[in-house]
Scaffold this motif. Structure first.
Motif, PDB file in Angstrom:
ATOM      1  N   LYS A 178       0.825  -1.167   0.072  1.00  0.00           N
ATOM      2  CA  LYS A 178       0.192   0.081  -0.092  1.00  0.00           C
ATOM      3  C   LYS A 178       0.824   1.208  -0.095  1.00  0.00           C
ATOM      4  O   LYS A 178       0.558   2.425  -0.655  1.00  0.00           O
ATOM      5  CB  LYS A 178      -0.876  -0.127   1.095  1.00  0.00           C
ATOM      6  N   GLU A 179       1.843   1.400   0.796  1.00  0.00           N
ATOM      7  CA  GLU A 179       2.699   2.563   0.791  1.00  0.00           C
ATOM      8  C   GLU A 179       3.450   2.655  -0.525  1.00  0.00           C
ATOM      9  O   GLU A 179       3.527   3.772  -0.828  1.00  0.00           O
ATOM     10  CB  GLU A 179       3.740   2.206   1.881  1.00  0.00           C
ATOM     11  N   LEU A 180       3.843   1.528  -1.321  1.00  0.00           N
ATOM     12  CA  LEU A 180       4.392   1.678  -2.486  1.00  0.00           C
ATOM     13  C   LEU A 180       3.439   2.493  -3.630  1.00  0.00           C
ATOM     14  O   LEU A 180       3.706   3.148  -4.321  1.00  0.00           O
ATOM     15  CB  LEU A 180       4.791   0.662  -3.314  1.00  0.00           C
ATOM     16  N   PHE A 181       2.350   2.272  -3.496  1.00  0.00           N
ATOM     17  CA  PHE A 181       1.183   2.786  -4.372  1.00  0.00           C
ATOM     18  C   PHE A 181       1.170   4.272  -3.916  1.00  0.00           C
ATOM     19  O   PHE A 181       0.941   5.243  -4.587  1.00  0.00           O
ATOM     20  CB  PHE A 181      -0.342   2.109  -4.295  1.00  0.00           C
ATOM     21  N   ALA A 182       1.166   4.539  -2.512  1.00  0.00           N
ATOM     22  CA  ALA A 182       0.819   6.001  -1.917  1.00  0.00           C
ATOM     23  C   ALA A 182       2.214   6.787  -2.666  1.00  0.00           C
ATOM     24  O   ALA A 182       1.850   8.002  -3.104  1.00  0.00           O
ATOM     25  CB  ALA A 182       0.950   5.977  -0.651  1.00  0.00           C
ATOM     26  N   HIS A 183       3.289   6.397  -2.307  1.00  0.00           N
ATOM     27  CA  HIS A 183       4.465   6.804  -2.796  1.00  0.00           C
ATOM     28  C   HIS A 183       4.511   7.446  -4.352  1.00  0.00           C
ATOM     29  O   HIS A 183       4.591   8.300  -4.878  1.00  0.00           O
ATOM     30  CB  HIS A 183       5.682   6.444  -2.717  1.00  0.00           C
ATOM     31  N   SER A 184       3.882   6.195  -5.133  1.00  0.00           N
ATOM     32  CA  SER A 184       3.802   6.355  -6.695  1.00  0.00           C
ATOM     33  C   SER A 184       2.827   7.422  -7.005  1.00  0.00           C
ATOM     34  O   SER A 184       3.000   8.133  -8.062  1.00  0.00           O
ATOM     35  CB  SER A 184       3.481   5.114  -7.189  1.00  0.00           C
ATOM     36  N   ILE A 185       1.713   7.486  -6.368  1.00  0.00           N
ATOM     37  CA  ILE A 185       0.636   8.715  -6.665  1.00  0.00           C
ATOM     38  C   ILE A 185       1.092  10.029  -6.372  1.00  0.00           C
ATOM     39  O   ILE A 185       0.960  10.864  -7.206  1.00  0.00           O
ATOM     40  CB  ILE A 185      -0.492   8.164  -5.790  1.00  0.00           C
ATOM     41  N   HIS A 186       1.772  10.025  -5.182  1.00  0.00           N
ATOM     42  CA  HIS A 186       2.185  11.335  -4.959  1.00  0.00           C
ATOM     43  C   HIS A 186       3.603  11.697  -5.979  1.00  0.00           C
ATOM     44  O   HIS A 186       3.401  12.923  -6.629  1.00  0.00           O
ATOM     45  CB  HIS A 186       3.114  11.450  -3.501  1.00  0.00           C
ATOM     46  N   ASN A 187       4.472  10.862  -6.596  1.00  0.00           N
ATOM     47  CA  ASN A 187       5.423  11.312  -7.174  1.00  0.00           C
ATOM     48  C   ASN A 187       4.855  11.367  -8.565  1.00  0.00           C
ATOM     49  O   ASN A 187       5.715  12.083  -9.348  1.00  0.00           O
ATOM     50  CB  ASN A 187       6.477  10.102  -7.440  1.00  0.00           C
ATOM     51  N   GLY A 188       3.747  10.952  -9.030  1.00  0.00           N
ATOM     52  CA  GLY A 188       3.222  11.108 -10.323  1.00  0.00           C
ATOM     53  C   GLY A 188       2.304  12.247 -10.479  1.00  0.00           C
ATOM     54  O   GLY A 188       1.678  12.582 -11.342  1.00  0.00           O
TER      55      GLY A 188
END
Length: 469
Positions: A178-188
Motif C-alpha cells: 500500500k505504501e508503494l502505491f501511495a508514494h507512486s501517486i504522490h510522485n506522479g
C-alpha cells in the motif's frame, strides 16, 4: 479530626496520587523530592529510591538552555503553565515532557513546588524519526512489479488519481504494498516537488496523535509546534491504518479535511491548509464500518478514489517475477550470485497461500539466501524452517478435504477414528510421494520424518509400487 481520620485521609491522598495518569513531582523548600508518583516514575524510568529525598539537581541533568521548572517556581513563587522541558535522568536517557508547575504556600510563604507532567518523549521521537520529509518518497509506478489483471487495474486507477487532488483510500492486506502505491501517486502528481509526510495512525495513543496531526499553539514560556497538516501544506499526507484512530479523533480529522483548515491544540486561530490526503486500511472498509472502527462519513470523504490492491494469493502469476526481483536485490546486498530457484520451490510457492503477501515472499527469499553457501539455486532445504512447516501444513489441509468419507460430508458414514486417521495418512503420504516423483528421500524431508519412518509407512499402507530413492 482524629489521628485515625488523618491517617485514613493520607491513605486516600496517597492512592489518588499513585493511580492518577499524570506524572506528579513535588519538592520542598530545600529542593528535595517529597512526592514522586508511579506515573512520573514510568515517564522518567526511575525507581522511587533514586529520587525521593534527593536534591533535584543531584538526580537530573539539564542542558545549557534548559532549567528545572520546579526550581524556577520554587524560587520565583509564580506558576509556569504548559512548558515543554527536555532533560536526562540518572541513566542518561533523554526525556521530554509538557509541565504545569505551581508553588505550594503556607501562610503566604512558598514551602515547595508541584509539577504535573505529560510525557511527549515518544511524540518527539516520532516527529524526528518516523515522518517522511520532502524528497523522501522512494517509489514510482515503474517499481510496482506484476502482470496480473487485478494488479494492472489497481495501477491504472492509481495513475488516473495522479491527475487530481482528491482524497484516495488504498485498501489492501498487510504486506501487499500500500505504501508503494501511495508514494507512486504522490510522485506522479503535480505535488511531487512538495512535501510528502507519512504517519502510522496505530503508532501512538490518541492524545499524542492529535498533537502530532494538528500541532500545539504557542503559550507562555513554550514555543508552538506545527502539526503534520501544516508541515504537509501544498503536498501530500499519508495516514496509514486510518481505522486505528478513535471515533472522536476521526471526527476532528473529517472536519479538517472538509473545511481545509486546522486549529492547533490550545489555540484559537484557524490555519488554512492545502493538503492531499491518502489513507490506507488493511481490511474491507465496509467491515470496518460495521465493526465501529471506521466512521461512515469519514469513509465517504476519503474514498473519493478507492484502490483495491489484490493479495498475493490472487495474483500468483506474479510470484516468479517478484521472486527474481528479490533475488536480484539480495544478490546486490549480500554480494552473492544466486540465479535460480528449483522446481520444487516454485511448486511450493504456487501452492502456498501467502498470508503475509509480498512482504512474506521477500522475507522467505532473504532468509533462504542467508542459509546458502556458494550455490546458485535456491532449493527447498534453503527455505526458512518455519516457512517449510507452514507450507506443508497448508498443502495438507487442502488435500485432506478431497478424502472420501470425511466427517464434513453429510452423505457419507462417519468413520471410526482409527480408520479416518489411516485413510487420511495414506492419502497425504501418497500425494506427497507423487509431488516428489516418488523420491523417498525428498518426500521424507518434506514430511519432516526420517527416510526409515516413511518407508515403514509405505509398506504398512501398501502405498505405491514404483517408489525409488
Amino acid at each position: 479530626m482524629t489521628a485515625k481520620d488523618l491517617e485514613s485521609l493520607l491513605t486516600i491522598y496517597k492512592e489518588v496520587v499513585e493511580k492518577i495518569d499524570l506524572g506528579i513531582h513535588v519538592i520542598d523548600s530545600n529542593e528535595r523530592t517529597v512526592i514522586y508518583n508511579k506515573k512520573m516514575r514510568e515517564i522518567e524510568d526511575m525507581d522511587i529510591d533514586d529520587v525521593l529525598d534527593k536534591n533535584v539537581m543531584d538526580v537530573f541533568h539539564f542542558g545549557p538552555a534548559e532549567e528545572s521548572t520546579l526550581l524556577q517556581v520554587l524560587n520565583s513563587g509564580e506558576t509556569i503553565p504548559n512548558v515543554k522541558q527536555t532533560y536526562s535522568n540518572n541513566k542518561g536517557q533523554e526525556i521530554t515532557t509538557i509541565n504545569h508547575t505551581f508553588p505550594i504556600r503556607e501562610n503566604g510563604v512558598v514551602i515547595g513546588a508541584v509539577e504535573i507532567a505529560k510525557d511527549i518523549t515518544k511524540l518527539e521521537k516520532m516527529i524526528q524519526e518516523n515522518v517522511y520529509k520532502k524528497g523522501d518518497t522512494r517509489y514510482t509506478f515503474d517499481q510496482i512489479l506484476g502482470n496480473s489483471a487485478a494488479l494492472n487495474e489497481a495501477i491504472e486507477t492509481s495513475k488516473r488519481a495522479t491527475r487530481t487532488t482528491s482524497s484516495v483510500l488504498i485498501v489492501g492486506e498487510i504486506g501487499t504494498g500500500k505504501e508503494l502505491f501511495a508514494h507512486s501517486i504522490h510522485n506522479g502528481s503535480s505535488r511531487a516537488d512538495n512535501a510528502f509526510l507519512s504517519q502510522n495512525c496505530a503508532a501512538l495513543p490518541d492524545t499524542l496523535m492529535e498533537t502530532l496531526l494538528f500541532g500545539t499553539a504557542e503559550q507562555a514560556g513554550t514555543e508552538g509546534r506545527p502539526g503534520l497538516f501544516e508541515q504537509a501544506n501544498g503536498g501530500t499526507l499519508l495516514l496509514d491504518e486510518i481505522d486505528s484512530l478513535s471515533p472522536a479523533l476521526q471526527t476532528k480529522l473529517l472536519k479538517v479535511i472538509q473545511e481545509k483548515k486546522v486549529q492547533r491544540e490550545g489555540g484559537t486561530e484557524d490555519l488554512f491548509v492545502d493538503v492531499r490526503i491518502l489513507a490506507t486500511i488493511s481490511e474491507d472498509p465496509i467491515d470496518a464500518i460495521a465493526a465501529g472502527k471506521l466512521r461512515k462519513d469519514l469513509y465517504y470523504r476519503l474514498s473519493v478514489v478507492s484502490i483495491f490492491i489484490p493479495p498475493l494469493r490472487e495474483r500468483k502469476e506474479d510470484i516468479d517475477l517478484l521472486t527474481s526481483s528479490f533475488i536480484e536485490k539480495y544478490n546486490h546486498l549480500f554480494g552473492m550470485k544466486v540465479a535460480f530457484i528449483d522446481e520444487e520451490v516454485k511448486s511450493y510457492f504456487q501452492e502456498y497461500n501467502w498470508p503475509g503477501n509480498i512482504r512474506e515472499l521477500e522475507h522467505v527469499i532473504e532468509g533462504a539466501m542467508n542459509l546458502m553457501g556458494h550455490e546458485d539455486t535456491i532449493s527447498f532445504d534453503h527455505l526458512p524452517i518455519q516457512f517449510r512447516h507452514k507450507s506443508s501444513s497448508s498443502g495438507g489441509s487442502n488435500d485432506l478435504e478431497k478424502i472420501e468419507g470425511l466427517l464434513y460430508q453429510p452423505d457419507k458414514a462417519i468413520l471410526p477414528l482409527d480408520d479416518y486417521i489411516h485413510e487420511a495418512e495414506t492419502y497425504y503420504i501418497t500425494k506427497a510421494l507423487q509431488h516428489h516423483d516418488f523420491n523417498v528421500t525428498k518426500t521424507a524431508k518434506a514430511l519432516g520424518m526420517s527416510r526409515q519412518n516413511l518407508q515403514y509407512r509405505i509398506r504398512k499402507y501398501n502405498i505405491g509400487k514404483n517408489t525409488h530413492s
